[in-house]
Each structure stands twice: as C-alpha cells, then as structure tokens.
Design a protein around this motif. Structure first.
Motif, short mmCIF file in Angstrom:
data_model
loop_
_atom_site.label_atom_id
_atom_site.label_comp_id
_atom_site.label_asym_id
_atom_site.label_seq_id
_atom_site.Cartn_x
_atom_site.Cartn_y
_atom_site.Cartn_z
N PRO A 1 0.68 70.47 39.76
CA PRO A 1 -0.29 70.28 39.52
C PRO A 1 -0.71 68.84 39.09
CG PRO A 1 0.79 72.20 39.68
CD PRO A 1 1.88 71.32 40.28
N GLN B 1 -4.34 67.32 37.76
CA GLN B 1 -3.78 68.22 35.51
C GLN B 1 -3.12 67.08 34.70
OE1 GLN B 1 -6.84 70.22 36.34
NE2 GLN B 1 -5.62 71.57 34.89
N GLY C 1 -1.01 68.60 33.47
CA GLY C 1 0.21 69.74 34.82
C GLY C 1 1.22 69.56 34.63
N HIS D 1 -8.78 70.65 45.10
CA HIS D 1 -7.61 70.00 44.43
C HIS D 1 -7.63 70.81 42.92
CE1 HIS D 1 -6.66 67.72 47.79
NE2 HIS D 1 -5.21 67.55 47.49
N PHE E 1 -5.01 73.07 41.29
CA PHE E 1 -3.92 72.44 40.18
C PHE E 1 -4.36 73.17 38.83
CE2 PHE E 1 -3.26 68.98 42.79
CZ PHE E 1 -2.44 69.55 43.90
N TRP F 1 0.74 74.21 43.64
CA TRP F 1 1.47 73.53 44.29
C TRP F 1 0.65 73.45 45.72
CZ3 TRP F 1 3.53 75.57 48.64
CH2 TRP F 1 5.04 76.09 48.68
#
Length: 263
Positions: free
Chosen positions: A91, A95, A98, A215, A219, A224
């Motif tokens: 992540p 992020q 993340g 994506h 995330f 994942w």
C-alpha cells in the motif's frame, strides 16, 4: 474370511492406491496436503520487460561479485528496483500512510485464490477492463467471492511476455494491455474484503491509465497486489490456495516475490 469381506478389502485397497497414484505430491517428507503445485513466478533476467520511467527505472542486472577461481566462493550483486519481474506491491507504493511490504501480515499472504477468466474479452480488446459486471457473472456461476482471498485476472497475456505486445506501447508511448477497473477494485476491497489482487500483465491498471487510478483505489483500502503472474491458465478458477513469498525489507514499497498455487 467370507468372500464378500475379501472383495471389500480389495476394493478399498484399490481405491486408496488409486487416489495416491493421482497426486503430484511425491515427497514423503512433505507436510502440506496438496495434489497439485504450480509455480506462478517468472524467472527474472535482464531481458524481462519493465515499465520505462525516464531516468528512474532500469532492467534487472546480475553481476559477479566473487568467483570460485579468484575468491573461492561464488556470489553476485543484484542491480534491481522493487517493481521488476513477478513482484508484490504494498500500500505505501502510492498511499502516504500505507503499510510497507514488511508490515503485511503473514496470514494475509497465504489465502484462497480466485481466478477471473478475461481471455475472451481481452482477445477482442487489448484495453479490456475487468469490471463489476464480470465479477457478478463470476459469482453467479461460482458463488460469492470469499473474504480474505486473492482475486486474479487471467487475460492470456502471458503468451506475449517476451514480445512488444506484452507492454503494447504505441507510437505516442501509450501502453495497451488489460487490467482491473477502478470500480471492480472498489467492489472487491469494499464489499468482498479481499486480501489482494493479481494479474498476468505488467500492471493491474489498464495500460493506457498513466495516473495509476486503480493502484490508488486498491491501496486506499490497505490491500496488496501481485503483478507479472505466470501460469494462471494452469490453475482452477476456485479451490486453490495462494502462497506469496514476499520480501521482508523494512520500508519497501514492494519487491520480487515467489508465488505458488496449491490445490
């Protein structure tokens, strides 16, 4: 011994022997109960395709660091970045808050594997997207997608891995290959609580999306993904278990991974 009991013993013995004869598991020391084992990992070499980002990305290189002749031991230096070959994305790849790849829980890397076959759709349209409608059709035929599973897209792109079609770059530099739609990922992460997703292409965003919208959506849910997955066509749509051998590197946004399917 009564004749009927004798034949029952023979039939039971034949059944047990026959079941064992069909299994691909031949190692008597193996402790995992499986009948089939498929390696979903490509061998990483300096010719494996990668996404070109000017002055940032580069192909994998392996260079001798020590040799048997000179040093009495053989060892190599790897020149690599995190998103080459069959690999996992964590992540924190997009992020700010993340988790890194080393923070993914082990139990989230050994999960049920579900494969959505998009080959017919992708054969007609190289920009095809796996949509919520595709997921609903799958569930109508196979049952509800189970929580804590990995949902993978099978596009058939593996046959192109050593050709320009795998990346599908046109004269303007736009890439063309199938991927997950933003809505499909939002549905899977938000309504099915999956562990992760996977694709048999170089990125799980459709190739023409340079903003990596899918994506960012995945995330944002803390999930994942694995990319450049091999041999998905050899695995059943349901019933397999995925093992993701993710690297445990502190703070990493991903890294090369060894993937196995057992069923």
């Amino acid at each position: 011994m009564p004749r009927s009991k004798f034949f029952l013993i023979i039939l039971y013995s034949a059944f047990i022997f026959g079941c064992h004869g069909k299994t691909a598991q031949s190692d008597p020391n193996s402790v995992l109960p499986y009948h089939h084992l498929e390696d979903l990992t490509y061998t990483l070499t300096d010719t494996f395709p990668y996404i070109h980002v000017h002055k940032l990305t580069f192909p994998f290189r392996l260079e001798p660091m020590a040799t048997l002749e000179k040093n009495g031991v053989r060892a190599n230096t790897w020149i690599i970045h995190e998103h080459l070959g069959t690999h996992i994305d964590a992540p924190n790849h997009f992020q700010p808050d993340g988790i890194a790849v080393d923070q993914i829980k082990p139990e989230d890397l050994i999960v049920p594997l579900i494969i959505i076959d998009l080959t017919a759709k992708a054969a007609k349209d190289k920009d095809a997207e796996l949509t919520v409608s595709d997921l609903e059709k799958f569930e109508a035929a196979n049952g509800r997608i189970t929580p804590h599973s990995c949902v993978m897209m099978l596009s058939g792109w593996g046959k192109y891995v050593n050709t320009p079609t795998y990346m599908g770059e046109d004269s303007s530099g736009t890439k063309h290959f199938p991927g997950f739609s933003v809505a499909a990922v939002k549905f899977l992460a938000g309504q099915r609580d999956i562990a992760g997703i996977g694709v048999d292409v170089i990125s799980f965003d459709p190739g023409r999306d340079n903003n990596y919208s899918t994506h960012k959506m995945l995330f944002s849910f803390g999930k994942w993904a694995v990319e450049n997955v091999a041999n998905l066509e050899k695995v059943p749509a349901t019933g397999a278990t995925l093992i993701v051998g993710a690297p445990k590197v502190g703070g990493a946004t991903g890294g090369i991974a060894r993937l196995f399917a057992l069923w």
